[in-house]
Write a protein that holds these residues in place. Sequence first.
Motif, PDB file in Angstrom:
ATOM      1  N   LYS A 164      -6.554  -2.563   8.373  1.00 21.74           N
ATOM      2  CA  LYS A 164      -7.705  -2.012   7.653  1.00 21.74           C
ATOM      3  C   LYS A 164      -8.404  -0.910   8.440  1.00 21.74           C
ATOM      4  CE  LYS A 164     -11.909  -3.247   5.163  1.00 21.74           C
ATOM      5  NZ  LYS A 164     -12.805  -4.325   4.722  1.00 21.74           N
ATOM      6  N   TYR A 194      -0.996  -4.173   6.144  1.00 24.12           N
ATOM      7  CA  TYR A 194      -1.630  -2.938   6.591  1.00 24.12           C
ATOM      8  C   TYR A 194      -2.716  -3.295   7.585  1.00 24.12           C
ATOM      9  CZ  TYR A 194      -4.929  -4.439   2.975  1.00 24.12           C
ATOM     10  OH  TYR A 194      -5.793  -5.187   2.221  1.00 24.12           O
ATOM     11  N   VAL A 199       0.805  -1.231   0.000  1.00 26.83           N
ATOM     12  CA  VAL A 199       0.000   0.000   0.000  1.00 26.83           C
ATOM     13  C   VAL A 199       0.835   1.277   0.000  1.00 26.83           C
ATOM     14  CG1 VAL A 199      -2.051  -1.013   1.053  1.00 26.83           C
ATOM     15  CG2 VAL A 199      -0.214  -0.162   2.521  1.00 26.83           C
ATOM     16  N   GLY A 210      -6.260  -7.001   6.537  1.00 25.29           N
ATOM     17  CA  GLY A 210      -5.075  -6.372   5.970  1.00 25.29           C
ATOM     18  C   GLY A 210      -3.863  -7.272   6.058  1.00 25.29           C
ATOM     19  N   TYR A 236      -4.788   5.714   4.604  1.00 23.53           N
ATOM     20  CA  TYR A 236      -6.098   5.060   4.691  1.00 23.53           C
ATOM     21  C   TYR A 236      -6.992   5.343   3.492  1.00 23.53           C
ATOM     22  CZ  TYR A 236      -5.239   2.519   8.840  1.00 23.53           C
ATOM     23  OH  TYR A 236      -4.735   1.571   9.692  1.00 23.53           O
ATOM     24  N   ILE A 282      -5.737   2.419   1.506  1.00 24.02           N
ATOM     25  CA  ILE A 282      -6.221   1.152   2.074  1.00 24.02           C
ATOM     26  C   ILE A 282      -7.692   0.932   1.744  1.00 24.02           C
ATOM     27  CG2 ILE A 282      -6.770   0.012   4.272  1.00 24.02           C
ATOM     28  CD1 ILE A 282      -4.119   1.150   5.357  1.00 24.02           C
TER      29      ILE A 282
END
Length: 907
Positions: free
Chosen positions: A431, A429, A85, A204, A448, A451
């Motif tokens: 979430k 990551y 990400v 994630g 984010y 994400i």
Amino acid sequence: MDKFSYLGNSDVNAMEDLFIQFQKDPASVDKSWQDFFKGFEFGRTDYSSDQSGAIPENVSKEFKVINLINGYRMRGHLFTKTNPVRQRRKYKPDMSIEVFGLTEKDLDTVFQAGSEIGTGPAKLRDIVAVLEKTYCNSIGAEYMFIRNPDLLKWLETRMEKSQNIPTFSKTEKTEILHKLTEAVVFENFLATKFVGQKRFSLEGAESFLPAINALINHGIDLGIEDYVIGMAHRGRLNVLANIMHKPAKDIFAEFEGRPSEDSLFDGDVKYHMGYSSDFSGKDDKKVHISLTPNPSHLETVAPVVQGITRAKIDHRHQGNYRKVCPIVVHGDAAIAGQGIVYEVVQMAHLEAYKVGGTIHFIINNQVGFTTNYMDARSSTYCTDVAKVTKCPVFHVNGDDVEALCLVARMAMEYRLAFRKDVFIDVLCYRKYGHNEGDEPRFTQPLLYKEIAKHPNPKEIYAKKLIAEGSFTEAEIKAIEKEYKDELEHDLDEARKTEKAKVTSFLQGTWQGVHMAGADAFDQSPETKISDKLFVELANKITQLPKDKKFFNKIERLFADRYAMITNNNYDWAMGELMAYASLMMDGHQVRFSGQDVERGTFSHRHAVVKVEDSEEEYTPLNNIGAPQKLDIYNSFLSEYGVLGFEYGYAFASPNTLTIWEAQFGDFFNGAQIIVDQYISSSEYKWRRMNGLVVLLPHGYEGQGPEHSSARMERFLQMCAENNMQIVNTTTPAQQFHVIRRQLKRDFRKPLICFTPKKLLRYPSCVSKLSDFTETDFQEVLDDAADAKKVKRVAFCCGKIYYDLIERREVEKANDIAFIRLEQLYPFPKKQVDAILKKYSAAKEYLFVQEEPENMGPWRFVDKHLRALNLKYFGRDEAASPATGFAKRHAAESEEIMEGIFGKASKK
């Protein structure tokens, strides 16, 4: 040393010089270089140099290609595609061929150096392609700092042969898909059924679940029979359900808030609880997996896991490190920020604490709560602590589940081959925020945003499987539906459940141990031994072998100990060592570690002695013919890690006397988290008993603020529900009995012993044979004073008793009796009441201590004896435990005595 370890990324001059030297005289270079040069065609060809001595250009370029290969091995991990990400940081110099003195014109030239990576002679472009696949794709490998060439070769061969590209069968892919589906669906199910509840989801990082599953199953195939897992809260519920096989309905019942079926169990939040299970792997191979309970204090569980693992190795598997494997799951912020990680890593190869290698997974969310990773560490990677013990580190893209499973299997093979740790850094990551109710866009808005639109690992893997023709979309959806239906059924069952299930731990090694009853502390069990056995053991432990020469002070010390048998006066060291010897004769192992414990901080124990002018050691207690042995180790300079380890060892070995001793009592506060989160509370949070013994030297002798108080008040403040035993014994026999008592009860409780310093050699602090063989532990010791003359009864605790009775003798004060509280908790109220009946003429009750008024046992004792209206005698309240000035210390001590006896009598 590795043949490339002293060459820079673009420095081939040294290699060329060595090659010229090799051509002139092969024996003049190191054997590793001889083997290297002989391995190439150009090493078997006579390349004549020109008059300047330079070697031909084609040979020079061969070396440049070798340096390129080495460059990828050393720095390829900096240029991987491992972050799902975020863009990776840029590093210079990069891996372009120009950095290594090569050009595009060389791309189609065939180089013999291709043999170094297993391709044989190959074009430069093909060599680069292999290196890119191996070192710069979904897996980044850090390993070139390893100094052992065998380990380096193992890793190079394993990775370069496969080019770090997974080649899983249809069956293996099916298992990966099933686990990945379980990971994703389980979290989604919890999110929709228990809206707003904290669960610290794995979302994630769902690829972690099939990875740990692959690791465990591969280990089972290779002979592992026991896994001990320690992890924080993120993803824990998923692991419990889909790895540990904890029934989902039990987890759902906890979400429903059902009370425990055990009314004495205080409980903890569901993502801190432990669990254990047995199941069969392929070919019906049995395996036991335990997930250690842990508090919110990140990384605290790591030393506990090591101790549990070592206990299993020592007992269940008779020292076979290949049968047990610890797995510790870290967060990126925690592994970089918590000092306990360093302490645990330093244990890895120490004889006292080694466990044959730990597999470390890092769930690398790239954020710690709200802190960006750039603010969370100074190091390049969160895993750089691995370099302390030269452990390989694999950085893996969390979206590439097959790459992660490949690394997990390789990690297990490496661990078993070399008994060393491996670190797997799962770049992924989180979430949501720190928990599901947290808003991460407050602090990481750009991350984010990315994400929010990023597909989960299962969607990515499904797309890959469909594209390659391994599965159809319908097959993948069917797997998902089947698991969802199972969860729905389990939820229906949970809603019919009235009580949350508590799994009993009183099985396996804990069979025969029971929960303590309400009257468990009314009276101590029998701990005395026969005269015959005592004297027999005393003779054995005071003898040194005649065929070995020992330091003259050691020989004199043992002669003095031997004389105690005839003189019938046993000092503190003899009382303590006799407790260990007698327990060993009863079939109990004694494990003891801490700083300087073999000799003892104050040179009193000498449990291990050195043969003069050598490093040979002799342990008298291991030469008494006992069925068990004393394992005593001087620890490295750690409190937190070592106390956590020994707690873990006791956690898994209830029939072993497990002891940790602080160098000075107050040093325990370096391990305060273990005391607070485990020792004092684990039985009531997690329903786990523990019989660990903690020895804390304590006493005011003018040694200053840091070497006087073991902070007794802190332990007493935590005492409730019979959670611990707190003692401050004053005779060798009492210490003998309280140590033996630890294994003579049918339950286990931590024992905190405040041990003396001055009394270790104090002439009047001795015990007779009868004290060991005719009595048991006495929670309260009465005075020998004439009760009819006693007008004042003074309670005290510890060393100050000797100061008081000596002053009483000087002052001829026959009107005061001193009652020693040998056990402070559980408070021996019945025993105190029984003794007080004897002093019917007493008009005044005192409590005397050497600690300041706001420290020590005073306020605790006063609470329990409030009806007596105790009068306090001791030091005034203070911010620091003790003065550092000898004269002030003496004046304070004298003030206590004068308060009780009046001014000292004139001599």
